[in-house]
Write an enzyme that holds these catalytic residues in place. Sequence first.
Site, PDB file in Angstrom:
ATOM      1  N   ASP A  93       0.859  -1.180   0.000  1.00 34.61           N
ATOM      2  CA  ASP A  93       0.000   0.000   0.000  1.00 34.61           C
ATOM      3  C   ASP A  93       0.897   1.232   0.000  1.00 34.61           C
ATOM      4  O   ASP A  93       2.093   1.145   0.284  1.00 34.61           O
ATOM      5  CB  ASP A  93      -0.920  -0.036   1.221  1.00 34.61           C
ATOM      6  N   CYS A 279     -15.391 -24.293  16.955  1.00 39.06           N
ATOM      7  CA  CYS A 279     -14.453 -24.360  15.848  1.00 39.06           C
ATOM      8  C   CYS A 279     -13.567 -25.588  16.051  1.00 39.06           C
ATOM      9  O   CYS A 279     -13.313 -25.996  17.187  1.00 39.06           O
ATOM     10  CB  CYS A 279     -13.605 -23.085  15.824  1.00 39.06           C
TER      11      CYS A 279
END
Length: 493
Positions: A93, A279
């Site tokens: 970026d 999970c």
Amino acid sequence: MRECFELRDTDAGGRIGELTVPRADVTVETPALLPVINPNLDTISPRRLAEEFGAEILITNSYIIYGTEDVREAALEDGLHELLEFPGAIMTDSGSFQLAEYGEIDVTTEEILEFQHAIGSDIGTPVDIPTPPDVSRERAEGELETTQERLEIAETVETGEMLVSGPVQGSTYPDLREEAGRHARGTDLDVFPVGAVVPLMNDYRYADMIDAVAGAKRGLGADAPVHLFGAGHPMMFALAVAMGCDLFDSAAYALYARDDRYLTVRGTRHLDDLDYAPCSCPVCTAHGPDDLRALPDERREKELAAHNLHVTFEEIRRIKQAIRAGNLLELVEQRARAHPTMLDGYRTLLDHADQLERSDPVSKGAFFYASHESARRPEVLRHHKRLERLEVPDSLFLTEGGSASGDAYDDSWRVEPPFGPFPRALSKSYPLTAEVPIRTDRAALEAAADGVTRLVETNPDTEFALGHRGWPAEVLERVPETVKLVDLTGSRD
């Protein structure tokens, strides 16, 4: 077609593609997640991202590197890949985020692109203007003009094999996003981030996010790889992919872990609120919530970050399989039930069904009607469009039942909510093999009635009758008055 991007599979607006990154000598399969790496922090090492999580690409901030003397010197001397110890592709970026946060930065587009090239970035980014949501149109237009000027400058910078991104701005004005996309498509740039959507996602404004992406996509066309800047929560990946996004960068895995937050595809939970770990990733298999809470701060942060990454990469794989199987919109439907604003996003996605229909495969797996939103899917829209191409006899009986009641007519076609009428010979063709609940809802009946209307209006000289099973009066009002109505309730058909 962009030379660096090739499509392999599509479903709705989603696609599996291959992004060739020549400077890294790798090909990244999309949709892809780019974990965000802060060069000054090391929550999860880049090498571990590649080896344990399968990351093919990551993103780091060249402006932070540029402004941190020891890191800058190391990056210039050794290169980004050596500095980060990452074998895949690295995107950088430019400092636009810092520009949005702090109002100014001390680097130009030319300088930062030349710096990104010098440190070995594989995909560089110019300094665009990230216009926030809800600003005046005058400001959005002015800042978009500046961004477009900088994209044109970026084209002139010598970057060798480094790909260069062309951010698409325009605030919350879809027409400006479309204009920005069209301008970016006309450049020689390679990857197209839809920028300044983080505030929308932070405020759960998924409907506005979808409108922004849809506008950008209309301008960019089908062959442009689209990066949704700052989209790091797995809850919304399927929705964004279905609208045509290919790349996502996530700092959420680390930022949330720092605050003891636990990612799931249905939202975010604080570790203190968990009694069980919902999970089966390696972290949750080895540690229950009590175990995680008992860990020292730094170790707990790393374990939570690893869990967050496992959940995030798993969702990317699930989305790819859904595209391959042709049931991406069914997955989006499931995710839309996680939060009311996600449902807003899904309904807004379906507002763009005509746009999605252009890339949606003509034939795929089973169509599952799961809610009244299913009546607005691209497959239903496509069937209604195709009714104009069908030959019809002088008289035609359209029926939910059998063909016996239509003996007085030249032919009898089936009527199947939500699609409406079709010749019986097409009964085994997708999507008319759809799995639809016995208790058909109002939206499916209305869509079927609209299909009848489309057929009747296209063939004004044909005599039509509609055999229905007790359709409500409000639904039947959508059918032209010229159609004879036959209530089959109680009939043997």
